[in-house]
Design an enzyme around this catalytic site. Sequence first.
Site, mmCIF file in Angstrom:
data_model
loop_
_atom_site.group_PDB
_atom_site.id
_atom_site.type_symbol
_atom_site.label_atom_id
_atom_site.label_comp_id
_atom_site.label_asym_id
_atom_site.label_seq_id
_atom_site.Cartn_x
_atom_site.Cartn_y
_atom_site.Cartn_z
ATOM 1 N N CYS A 109 5.222 4.380 -3.890
ATOM 2 C CA CYS A 109 5.228 3.548 -5.107
ATOM 3 C C CYS A 109 4.123 4.003 -6.060
ATOM 4 O O CYS A 109 4.341 4.126 -7.265
ATOM 5 C CB CYS A 109 5.062 2.071 -4.748
ATOM 6 S SG CYS A 109 6.558 1.372 -4.006
ATOM 7 N N GLN B 251 0.819 -1.220 0.000
ATOM 8 C CA GLN B 251 0.000 0.000 0.000
ATOM 9 C C GLN B 251 0.854 1.272 0.000
ATOM 10 O O GLN B 251 0.402 2.331 0.451
ATOM 11 C CB GLN B 251 -0.946 -0.003 1.192
ATOM 12 C CG GLN B 251 -2.124 -0.950 1.040
ATOM 13 C CD GLN B 251 -2.966 -0.635 -0.206
ATOM 14 O OE1 GLN B 251 -3.050 0.500 -0.667
ATOM 15 N NE2 GLN B 251 -3.578 -1.671 -0.775
ATOM 16 N N SER B 252 2.061 1.187 -0.510
ATOM 17 C CA SER B 252 2.956 2.346 -0.500
ATOM 18 C C SER B 252 2.410 3.524 -1.315
ATOM 19 O O SER B 252 2.095 3.382 -2.501
ATOM 20 C CB SER B 252 4.312 1.918 -1.061
ATOM 21 O OG SER B 252 5.085 3.044 -1.405
ATOM 22 N N ASN B 253 2.336 4.680 -0.670
ATOM 23 C CA ASN B 253 1.964 5.908 -1.388
ATOM 24 C C ASN B 253 3.085 6.333 -2.325
ATOM 25 O O ASN B 253 2.843 6.857 -3.403
ATOM 26 C CB ASN B 253 1.716 7.045 -0.392
ATOM 27 C CG ASN B 253 0.532 6.757 0.502
ATOM 28 O OD1 ASN B 253 -0.563 6.500 0.023
ATOM 29 N ND2 ASN B 253 0.756 6.787 1.808
#
Length: 334
Positions: free
Chosen positions: A80, A76-78
């Site tokens: 990325c 859930q990386s913002n």
Amino acid sequence: MTKPVYPSRISLAQLPTPLQPLKRWQKKCGGPLIWVKRDDMTGATLTGNKVRKLEFLLAHAIENDYGAVITSGGIQSNHCRATAFAATQLGLESHLILRGEAPEETPEANHFLDTLTSATLSFHVPQEYFKNLTKIFEEKINEYAQKGIKALAIPTGGSDEIGVWGYIAACQELHNDFNDASINPKAVLCATGSGGTQAGLILGSGFYLNDLSIYGINVCDDEAWFVNKIKSDIAAWKKRYQQPLPENYSDDLSINVIDGYVGEGYGKASDEVLATIKQLSSTEGILLDPVYSGKAFAGLQQEIKKGRFTEQDDIVFIHTGGMFGLIPFAERLG
Ligand SMILES: *Cc1c(COP(=O)(O)O)cnc(C)c1O
């Protein structure tokens, strides 16, 4: 005052972002007047703090003939997601090294958005990810090289000496914001996750804000880890750019990390954090996220209760974005 000499930058973020006082919140909850720097408004698909860093990171990529960027983070990386969209907008290839197992069902939130870009994705269980991250980056760089494409490795969170420029520049913006609002705040606070935002704010505060105190509220790891990480990002910045330093700069600068609000761990939010998110959203119409900004804002409320800031103070909270991170919490928030 000494001013920094900027490297190349491309425009990706919608700037300047607003600085807004939480007057209704103060009326309801007491404490200092909190001014929110709305970096959740840097863009739509590009919302959040990572976009400011990407303006410098991707300018570096383009200037040096990289055809692809590779970066890493949680599923859930913002960071990325923002990298995937920005790279796609610029016609660069991108690869995301994601920590976790590919979900069996439909991808969700940031991961879902990633799949709508030109990015390619690979999944790595946490044990493998933490052990082999450097090797995974090398493998991906080699894969691009075999296709004749030069690929740039961007570390997790875009936190390196290039990314740091994003929040040095943001301090110039804050300087103007404070003038416009005629305020002289006591502190700037932000959620800290990989340290680059705080590192940039610390340098930028020296250049533009008269060494105004910067506090990071960590959402993972601990104080010692971040002090070390931020110091090494700043040292790398100094070494790479070799330019005049802020007037009162010292290698021993104090790095204020407010530890104690990680809770059960990165990406896990307590009921209290979720309640704070709901309370701010229903009072001010500003949406925080459970992984970063909401956790940090809830931590800030605890610090205010402990007396760190008083009713006479103006303080600044950087809203670092992350709202897509709310979606996986819909059931618990509802
Ligand atoms: C990445 C991130 C942060 C933390 O910023 P760092 O520079 O990694 O410390 C804070 N908030 C949000 C929403 C983020 O995505």
